[in-house]
Design an enzyme around this catalytic site. Structure first.
Site, PDB file in Angstrom:
ATOM      1  N   SER A 185      -9.842   1.965   2.928  1.00 44.73           N
ATOM      2  CA  SER A 185      -8.909   2.542   2.000  1.00 44.73           C
ATOM      3  C   SER A 185      -7.953   1.813   1.377  1.00 44.73           C
ATOM      4  O   SER A 185      -7.479   2.249   0.145  1.00 44.73           O
ATOM      5  CB  SER A 185      -8.175   3.594   2.667  1.00 44.73           C
ATOM      6  N   LYS A 223       0.937  -1.152  -0.022  1.00 47.45           N
ATOM      7  CA  LYS A 223      -0.040  -0.065  -0.098  1.00 47.45           C
ATOM      8  C   LYS A 223       0.980   1.262   0.028  1.00 47.45           C
ATOM      9  O   LYS A 223       1.873   1.353   0.599  1.00 47.45           O
ATOM     10  CB  LYS A 223      -0.798  -0.105   1.218  1.00 47.45           C
ATOM     11  N   SER A 270     -10.017  -0.594   6.734  1.00 49.17           N
ATOM     12  CA  SER A 270      -9.167  -0.200   5.587  1.00 49.17           C
ATOM     13  C   SER A 270      -8.682  -1.479   4.619  1.00 49.17           C
ATOM     14  O   SER A 270      -8.460  -1.446   3.948  1.00 49.17           O
ATOM     15  CB  SER A 270      -8.277   0.918   5.627  1.00 49.17           C
TER      16      SER A 270
END
Lengths: 473, 481, 94
Positions: free
Chosen positions: A142, A67, A166
């Site tokens: 996210s 990420k 997330s």
């Protein structure tokens, strides 16, 4: 070559042991090149060719994606924000050091909601990421890019971060496995902070076993992180058994409420029935303060975020809007660098900490956080694992919730409590809607008892084989 | 109407550690720009703080020396504000659970009429925090440069109660505080290097009024003298303003030492709201009684206690005792001289005058004194025995410093032994009286001064070695007899 | 609503354009109304949670370790001058 991309992490490691990781890398390079323009899961991807004999360790050089809020020495890391475009960290996050010494090849850097503020991956400053199951829909957020890239076989596994769901929510919406470890299990050193007392890094994978393999690598005490726990890390792969005899699973009544998609409720209740068949004991439990989690979260986490994001001011790194005056530089850089949702949260967090409001909001929020933790402490006296839906709905349409922030925030209602309490939680695919969208169920466990939830997840996954179904791309 | 000032001081002292408060960067002074920095003290995204154990222990040490209530449980908080010297846009400090709570400091101070009095000054708290970086403006017209070497250096902020009532008291408080900090060896207290800094809160109120006036904070005070001057100026400014019908605004003012005035620092548009909240990146700390006791056990005798002991044990005057104990090494030097056999009063006088004058002239510190305490005591013993005169002894001291030789060796080599043989002196006196009839006549006519000429002649005759006390006795006797 | 966006934006160093300001003010007003429901909960005697872990006393030893971060940081800084970061002048306006 597509065959190689559809391997699980475990299978890919076996492949690399025999034939090296280079063919895997090439296959993923090719697939990502073809699919990324459609899905926008990666902000950047690619890896230098590797020599198989140089790759040590468990992972044998296989590619793993990260990420884009985890620092990699010498590579651009942006948190999907304009304010960090071109930012090159001068150091590696602890998890990157761990992955590297385990022999991983770093492949993609995954799209996300800007600074992890969002549940849809739509707030990325570099374009929304799309759901591989339906390109008109969001992958969740996210860590949307991490989940979408794993679901689309663009990478073997990815790291996400989870502050209020997330990792788990996008995993559910993309039909993959996502694990948020206990707070303190995985070092936060090098993770660009959102809510420091909530954030945890964790794996997003195709199978539970793959998640356990990565958990073995990621977990463990780090002297660079004062909140990193010295708790012993077990071999998580050892907990993966199909027999659930003696396991007590709780169904919290507050998680089966109005507003939840009936197909999702049905799917999770069916999972409970299956668990009964596998030898587990199913109990109805209560977590009475659940309805307040979202409010607490949007006070305490954004307060921390507003402070954590103060440093993006144009002085040392990232964007600087040129001005004659220092004061103006701050205002202009931050105004132009941050997107709407980031501004919303910075303002909210600043407000709840400001003089005259601290007690009514921030302190109150922290006290209710205690009540929510106590709910779990009580529940875990009766059960070993808690089962619930991960998200009240399956993947929604891009743009559907953008105009209504509260509706967006409420989509995290089932995932936020685990972050408030610091307990481990994960999402596992448990079925599909009639429209063919993945459904995820959430398993939560006592602090540092990831083994219990991994065991339950593994048994279900092996029994149903749901993970074998892939999106058509 | 008469006004009285109410003064409180905030002292930031740099704690003597090798590495910074939350990272492993060096605290060494004067390094190349930004060379003592890392992702943590540069505030890079993703970096995290870890507390330096030594800094916490030094902080506790100060708290104990100031009779503070040391916390059983403490935590750190974020103080949020934007400034380029603050790379994270927050300073890690302590808000409501500081390492040290209430304490007190006894000071010896002089009243306006010159009387020495003892005052008890309350300490509100003393907490740990990280220092900010440094902005450089000099020679740059289009901006400022930022150096983060100082960023993250451990500081202890010591906040006094508003108990001080005059610029002199403020000065004496700072002197006493600095002495304690040096005694407990937590800091080099070098104001030039910024390892000791002071801000003053000053307000005035009509004498007899209980309520405090509006306080003004004064910054940019680079020496204790400046603190004293700035407070004096501020008292006058505020008194004048109030008498002129103005209202004092709560603000921060900077001291301009060149002009000898303070001026307002912040523009109005900057609202202050630090939004303190518990630092989530650091866990709380619990201090065990054993830990605190073990630190307490290593505390040395503190200046006030030492002064009182000197007065009691050595019988030296109060004022002298307080001067001697201000500097730990000086007090130790004094005590060593006495233990080597020098008389306490002689040692105290000679150290405060001749020895310090010599060190000041050479610009060296007492710990680098070329004359060891044992040697200095040797010299003082010669003086006390009358072997050398005081005047000669001063020269011998210089010689000792230059050559490293012992006092008795120099005296012997140069034949400086004082003549105390009354027969010899009597002869010289008689000779002088015979040779200076005018002076003798003048003296007898009542002119005391005339004696000087006779003494001079006697000293010349004895090459300055005659014991002045004996010379005086014999001369008086002869002239009157 | 007690929420004054100008003051909060000033504290947060955000220079909001007027259209954006209106939208955010409305959003934030609604969010604050939503979180206000916590007021109804009785939290008398409840300790606030600032850490979920029951950990304490995490230290490091006082040891110096050199770092070359500054070289890399200055290389990517928006504006550097030799060994220093450079920022615009501080202009005082009264």
């Amino acid at each position: 070559m597509t065959d190689l991309c559809s391997l699980t992490l475990k299978e890919a490691i076996e492949f690399a042991k025999k034939d090296g990781a280079q063919p895997l890398l090439e296959a993923f390079q090719k697939r990502a090149t073809a699919l990324n323009p459609k899905i926008n899961a990666f902000l950047r991807f690619g890896a230098a060719p590797i020599n198989k004999r140089e790759i040590p360790g468990l992972l044998q050089g296989v590619p793993v994606s990260i990420k884009d809020n985890i620092c990699i020495d010498g590579r651009e890391v942006t948190c999907a924000s304009k304010i960090l475009a071109g930012h090159v960290p001068p150091y590696n996050a602890t998890v990157i050091e761990k992955l590297k010494s385990a022999g991983a090849t770093l492949f993609g850097q995954c799209n996300m909601d800007e600074f992890a503020f969002g549940s849809s991956c739509e707030t990325s400053a570099f374009g929304a990421c799309r759901n591989p199951w339906d390109l008109e829909r969001v992958p969740g957020g996210s860590s949307g890019g991490s989940a979408a890239s794993v679901a689309a076989d663009m990478t073997l596994a990815a790291l996400g971060s989870d502050t209020g769901g997330s990792i788990r929510q996008p995993a559910a919406l993309c039909g993959v496995v996502g694990v948020k470890p206990t707070y303190g299990r995985v070092s936060r050193y090098g993770l660009i902070a959102f809510g420091s007392s909530f954030d945890q890094i964790g794996p997003i994978t195709k199978t539970v076993e793959d998640a356990a393999i990565l958990m073995n690598i990621l977990c463990g005490h780090d002297p660079k992180d004062s909140t990193s726990s010295p708790e012993r890390v077990p071999d998580f792969t050892q907990s993966l058994k199909r027999d659930l005899k003696g396991l007590r699973i709780g169904l919290p009544k507050e998680y089966f409420i109005e507003g939840i998609d009936p197909e999702i409720e049905k799917s999770v209740r069916a999972a409970a029935d299956l668990y009964k068949k596998l030898g587990a004991e199913i109990k109805s439990i209560s977590l009475p303060h659940t309805e307040h989690s979202v409010a607490v979260y949007y006070i305490v986490a954004v307060a921390e975020a507003s402070s954590n994001l103060g440093r993006f001011d144009g002085v040392e790194y990232g964007l600087r809007v040129p001005t004659k005056d220092l004061r103006e530089m701050y205002f202009e850089t931050r105004d132009q660098g941050f997107g709407q949702e980031a501004k919303r949260r910075i303002l909210l967090g600043t407000f709840v900490l400001s003089a005259g409001y601290y007690e009514a909001y921030y302190l109150k929020g922290q006290k209710v956080r205690t009540l929510i933790r106590q709910d779990f402490e009580k529940a875990f006296k009766e059960v070993d694992v808690i089962l619930s839906p991960t998200s009240p709905t399956a993947a929604f349409k891009i743009g559907e919730k953008v105009a209504d922030p509260i509706a967006m925030y409420l989509s995290d209602i089932f995932t936020i409590p685990a972050n408030l309490a610091g307990i481990p939680a994960m999402s596992v695919p448990c079925g599909f809607t009639s429209g063919g969208l993945p459904i995820g169920m959430q398993l939560m466990a006592r602090p540092f008892d990831e083994s219990a939830m991994l065991r339950a997840a593994y048994a279900f996954e092996q029994e149903t084989g749901i993970y074998k179904k892939k999106p058509k791309l | 109407m008469n006004y009285e000032p109410v003064i409180g001081l905030e002292v930031h002292v740099q704690l003597k550690t090798w590495s910074k408060l939350f990272c492993s960067c060096s605290t060494e002074f004067g390094a190349e720009g930004n060379s003592h920095t890392c992702p943590v003290c540069l505030g890079w995204p993703g970096s995290l703080p870890v507390l330096n154990e030594a800094a916490l222990k030094l902080g506790i040490r100060v708290g104990l020396a100031l009779n503070c209530k040391v916390a059983e449980r403490l935590k750190f908080d974020r103080k949020n504000y934007f400034y380029p010297d603050l790379p994270k846009a927050y300073q890690i400090s302590q808000f409501d659970m500081p390492v040290n709570g209430k304490g007190e400091l006894l000071i010896e101070t002089k009243t306006a009429d010159g009387k020495m009095i003892e005052r008890k000054i309350g300490i509100t708290r003393a907490h740990l925090e990280e220092d900010a970086g440094k902005l450089l403006h000099e020679g740059i017209t289009d901006g400022s440069l930022v150096d983060y070497n100082r960023g993250g250096i451990p500081l202890l902020e010591i906040v006094s109660e508003p108990d001080l009532r005059s610029p002199q008291e403020a000065y004496d408080y700072l002197t006493a505080l600095k002495a304690i900090l040096q005694y407990v060896e937590v800091s080099d207290c070098d104001m030039e290097k910024g390892s000791l800094r002071c801000d003053a809160n000053v307000s005035v109120r009509p004498v007899g009024q209980e309520k405090f006036g509006t306080k003004v904070e004064i910054k940019n005070l680079n020496s204790f003298k400046m603190v004293q001057k700035a407070i004096q100026y501020e008292i006058e400014r505020q008194t004048e303003a109030i008498e002129g019908g103005e209202t004092i605004v709560q603000e921060t003012r900077l001291w301009d030492d060149g002009k000898g005035t303070t001026f307002s620092m912040r523009s109005k548009e900057e609202a202050h709201d630090y939004r303190y909240f518990p630092e989530p990146d650091l866990v709380p700390f619990t201090l065990s009684l054993e830990l605190v006791k073990s630190i307490e056990a290593t505390l040395p005798e503190l200046p006030m206690a030492r002064a009182k002991r000197f007065i009691k044990e050595f019988g030296i005057p109060e004022y002298d005792a307080y001067v001697l104990v201000q500097e730990k090494k000086l007090a130790e030097y004094f005590e060593a001289c006495v233990r080597e056999g020098a008389g306490a009063k002689t040692a105290s006088n000679w150290i405060q005058t001749e020895l310090l004058a010599m060190l000041n002239a050479k610009n060296i510190a007492i710990e680098d004194c070329p004359v060891a305490s044992k040697e200095f005591a040797g010299l003082l013993k010669l003086v006390e025995a009358g072997t050398v005169s005081g005047k000669t002894a001063k020269d011998v001291l210089q010689e000792m410093a230059a050559t490293g030789k012992a006092a008795d060796v120099i005296v012997k080599e140069k034949g400086l032994t004082q003549v105390s043989d009354t027969g010899l002196i009597e002869k010289a006196v008689e000779k002088a009286i015979a040779a200076n009839p005018v002076a003798v006549a003048e003296f007898k006519a009542g002119k005391q001064k005339a004696l000087g000429a006779l003494v001079g002649a006697i000293m010349k005759e004895t090459q300055g070695k005659a014991n002045p006390k004996i010379v005086n006795e014999i001369l008086q006797k002869k002239l009157q007899g | 609503m007690e929420f004054k966006i100008e003051r909060v934006a000033e504290l947060a160093r955000l220079n909001l354009k007027s259209e954006e300001k209106q939208k955010l003010e409305k959003d934030l007003g609604a969010i604050l109304d939503y979180v206000k429901k916590l007021e109804a909960l009785d939290t008398k005697g409840v300790e606030p949670t600032s850490h979920v872990l029951n950990m304490e006393n995490v230290f490091r030893a006082d040891e110096v370790k050199p770092s070359d971060a500054a070289e890399k940081a200055l290389e990517h800084a928006p504006h550097a001058d030799g060994r220093f970061f450079k920022v615009p002048k501080i202009v005082h306006r009264d």
